[in-house]
Design an enzyme around this catalytic site. Structure first.
Site, PDB file in Angstrom:
ATOM      1  CG  ASP A  74      -0.405  -0.292   2.447  1.00  0.00           C
ATOM      2  OD1 ASP A  74       0.910   0.064   2.604  1.00  0.00           O
ATOM      3  OD2 ASP A  74      -0.907  -0.916   3.373  1.00  0.00           O
ATOM      4  CG  ASP A  76       1.156   4.032   4.454  1.00  0.00           C
ATOM      5  OD1 ASP A  76       0.004   4.054   4.421  1.00  0.00           O
ATOM      6  OD2 ASP A  76       2.122   3.138   5.096  1.00  0.00           O
ATOM      7  CG  ASP A 158       8.590   1.351  12.930  1.00  0.00           C
ATOM      8  OD1 ASP A 158       8.953   1.708  11.954  1.00  0.00           O
ATOM      9  OD2 ASP A 158       7.871   0.198  12.815  1.00  0.00           O
TER      10      ASP A 158
HETATM   11  P1  ATP Z   1       3.986  -2.833   5.441  1.00  0.00           P
HETATM   12  O1  ATP Z   1       2.818  -1.824   4.956  1.00  0.00           O
HETATM   13  O2  ATP Z   1       4.621  -3.322   4.036  1.00  0.00           O
HETATM   14  O3  ATP Z   1       3.664  -3.867   6.173  1.00  0.00           O
HETATM   15  P2  ATP Z   1       4.988  -0.208   6.492  1.00  0.00           P
HETATM   16  O4  ATP Z   1       6.170   0.343   6.912  1.00  0.00           O
HETATM   17  O5  ATP Z   1       4.222   0.732   5.555  1.00  0.00           O
HETATM   18  O6  ATP Z   1       5.180  -1.824   6.143  1.00  0.00           O
HETATM   19  P3  ATP Z   1       2.766   0.104   8.228  1.00  0.00           P
HETATM   20  O7  ATP Z   1       2.360  -0.675   9.450  1.00  0.00           O
HETATM   21  O8  ATP Z   1       2.030   0.328   6.978  1.00  0.00           O
HETATM   22  O9  ATP Z   1       4.137  -0.303   7.956  1.00  0.00           O
HETATM   23  O10 ATP Z   1       3.329   1.489   8.831  1.00  0.00           O
HETATM   24  C1  ATP Z   1       3.556   2.747   8.099  1.00  0.00           C
HETATM   25  C2  ATP Z   1       4.587   3.656   8.629  1.00  0.00           C
HETATM   26  O11 ATP Z   1       4.144   3.769   9.975  1.00  0.00           O
HETATM   27  C3  ATP Z   1       5.688   2.543   9.000  1.00  0.00           C
HETATM   28  O12 ATP Z   1       6.654   2.587   7.670  1.00  0.00           O
HETATM   29  C4  ATP Z   1       6.713   3.308  10.172  1.00  0.00           C
HETATM   30  O13 ATP Z   1       7.196   4.428   9.666  1.00  0.00           O
HETATM   31  C5  ATP Z   1       5.377   3.883  10.938  1.00  0.00           C
HETATM   32  N1  ATP Z   1       4.870   3.079  11.942  1.00  0.00           N
HETATM   33  C6  ATP Z   1       3.976   2.057  11.805  1.00  0.00           C
HETATM   34  N2  ATP Z   1       4.001   1.362  13.235  1.00  0.00           N
HETATM   35  C7  ATP Z   1       4.848   2.019  14.045  1.00  0.00           C
HETATM   36  C8  ATP Z   1       5.068   1.793  15.359  1.00  0.00           C
HETATM   37  N3  ATP Z   1       4.603   0.914  16.073  1.00  0.00           N
HETATM   38  N4  ATP Z   1       6.047   2.607  15.953  1.00  0.00           N
HETATM   39  C9  ATP Z   1       6.568   3.758  15.000  1.00  0.00           C
HETATM   40  N5  ATP Z   1       6.273   3.868  13.837  1.00  0.00           N
HETATM   41  C10 ATP Z   1       5.397   2.987  13.334  1.00  0.00           C
HETATM   42 MG    MG Z   2       2.075   0.382   4.797  1.00  0.00          MG
END
Ligand code: ATP
Ligand code: MG
Length: 466
Positions: A74, A76, A158
């Site tokens: 996805d 963001d 994170d």
């Molecule tokens: P994917 O969507 O492939 O699982 P992602 O990195 O996009 O990976 P998401 O869960 O969609 O992960 O979260 C989007 C963004 O928000 C992350 O890239 C991170 O920067 C931030 N994020 C998400 N969860 C946390 C957390 N628990 N603590 C700090 N930052 C977070």
């Molecule tokens: Mg994501």
């Protein structure tokens, strides 16, 4: 001081960031990303926000994955606009929010998640307003809907690899946390002090493992070091959030690798205490069953097939069942009710950790019940079972148990043959059963194998000791 004042002036939303650092800015020739690699809708959202005078970037997983040549799941967007301001710009936007408020911009089936720059909870100005983030005694952040500027937003993320911002207009990458360095060196590294960041949100331990498995990265050694010690903190995470996280861990196509890392970092036990105990008692059988189930799940996802969380949970928990049923039998309960009650207790207990919704716990029980029924095939029973909507899952589960070394007297092969047979052959198979000393017994040993549907994986005759 002056710098601080200036920054607060520049960004009225900003509170109080612990440290400021300018990002490293990579121009179009210093990286491989191009705007054409991203979802058109996501790029449009960013451009419209920019035209309206806000800062807006693609951020997080989509930037990280595209740099690595992985198709992002996805897209963001991070912006200086508040969710309400985003909603005012887009007719197709909705403000949503559980842990914090976000805007979702809908384009048919695609949803672009737009998050306002947030800060990682300034300490010390707690009374400033009611949107303040708050922590419990161990430092865990309970609410974190505090807006901030872009630097704050990078610092509260994170991992360094998740804090890369892509400016679609100038095709520049803004790197506040040396994320590009870690992308190149294939490292999952927390931003800031690892222990503090895990204490703030223990789910980051699961995320570290998830990204390491997905990207085939190492967890940087300082980020890895505290995990085993802090793993028990996962017990305090709300069970509904853990359910979401566990699905992400096991349904993203790299479940087997994820499982190895969860076990290595002692993260499996706080999630699945009964299964972890069964793994300890009987590592060979339980390990094989769970790994095989996860490998099958990964295969199905790779082939674009659907997977049901129910089958996965049924497999993850199954190794813990027999010991419990035996305990109840020792107290005088007959085998079938003992199994039923053990199943009920196990699921109830597991749901305290991970809130598995009823729409999955019911089929888990049905898959398990099928295991009792598949051996009983006489008369019309076999045909009735074939009609059962849960037959396919129950049969697959039986094959999984056999692959893990459980002895079922060829039951899986019998059902494979039965499905491939015509009516008269089927009647013959049922008659053969009746001729056996044990009415519910196995088919003749020399049963002919037919083409068509075949077992997956090799047969194994290792005894199940649980
Ligand atoms: P994917 O969507 O492939 O699982 P992602 O990195 O996009 O990976 P998401 O869960 O969609 O992960 O979260 C989007 C963004 O928000 C992350 O890239 C991170 O920067 C931030 N994020 C998400 N969860 C946390 C957390 N628990 N603590 C700090 N930052 C977070
Ligand atoms: Mg994501």
């Amino acid at each position: 001081m002056l710098k601080k004042l200036f920054k607060s002036f520049r960004s009225p939303l900003k509170r109080n960031a612990p440290h400021h650092s300018a990002p490293e800015v990579l121009g179009p020739r210093q990286h491989s990303l191009q705007r054409s690699q991203f979802s058109r809708n996501a790029v449009n959202v960013v451009e419209r926000l920019q035209h309206a005078g806000y800062q807006a970037y693609l951020v997080g997983g989509c930037v990280r994955d595209t740099l690595l040549g992985i198709h992002p799941k996805d897209f963001d967007v991070a912006t200086s606009a508040t969710p309400e301001q985003v909603r005012a710009e887009f007719r197709n936007a909705r403000v949503i929010g559980r842990r914090f408020k976000l805007a979702h911009v809908h384009f048919g089936r695609e949803i672009i998640e737009v998050a306002t720059f947030r800060s990682n909870h300034p300490q010390g100005d707690e009374e400033e307003d009611s949107h303040q983030s708050s922590r419990n005694e161990s430092g865990r952040i309970l609410r974190d809907n505090v807006y901030g500027n872009q630097e704050d937003d990078a610092q509260r993320r994170d991992f360094t690899i998740n804090a890369l911002y892509f400016d679609v207009t100038g095709e520049r990458i803004l790197d506040y946390a040396r994320g590009m360095h870690d992308v190149r060196n294939r490292l999952v590294r927390l931003i800031g002090d690892p222990e503090q960041r895990y204490l703030e949100d223990p789910v980051r331990m699961l995320r570290a493992v998830r990204f390491a498995a997905k990207l085939d990265f190492d967890i940087e050694k300082h980020s890895a070091a505290p995990i085993q010690r802090l793993a028990p903190m996962l017990r305090d995470i709300p069970s509904a959030r853990l359910f979401d996280e566990v699905l992400k861990l096991f349904l993203a196509g790299y479940a087997e690798h994820t499982f190895e890392l969860l076990v290595e970092y002692d993260l499996f036990a706080p999630l699945f205490p009964a299964s972890a105990a069964a793994l300890k008692r009987n590592p060979e059988y339980a390990g094989k069953l769970i790994r095989q189930a996860l490998a099958n799940t990964d295969d199905r996802i790779a082939q674009g097939k659907t997977v049901t969380p129910a089958f996965l949970f049924a497999a993850l928990l199954w190794p813990a069942l027999p010991a419990r049923a035996l305990q109840l039998q020792d107290r005088g309960m007959p085998p079938i009710p003992a199994m039923q009650e053990a199943a009920h207790d196990l699921i109830t207990e597991q749901c305290k950790r991970i809130a598995i919704p009823k729409r999955f716990t019911i089929p888990i029980r049905e898959i398990w019940d099928m295991q009792e029924r598949l051996p009983r095939r006489s008369g019309k029973r076999a045909d009735q079972l074939l009609e059962n909507p849960r037959f396919r899952a129950g049969y697959d589960f039986l094959l999984l148990r056999e692959d893990a070394g459980e002895k079922t007297d060829g039951l899986g092969d019998w059902w494979t043959d039965y499905q491939d047979s015509n009516d008269s052959e089927r009647r013959g198979m049922i008659r053969d059963l009746a001729n056996r000393p044990d009415d519910e017994g196995a088919p003749a040993a020399a049963k002919r194998r037919r083409g068509g549907r075949r077992r997956r994986g090799p047969r194994t005759d290792a005894p199940a000791s649980e």
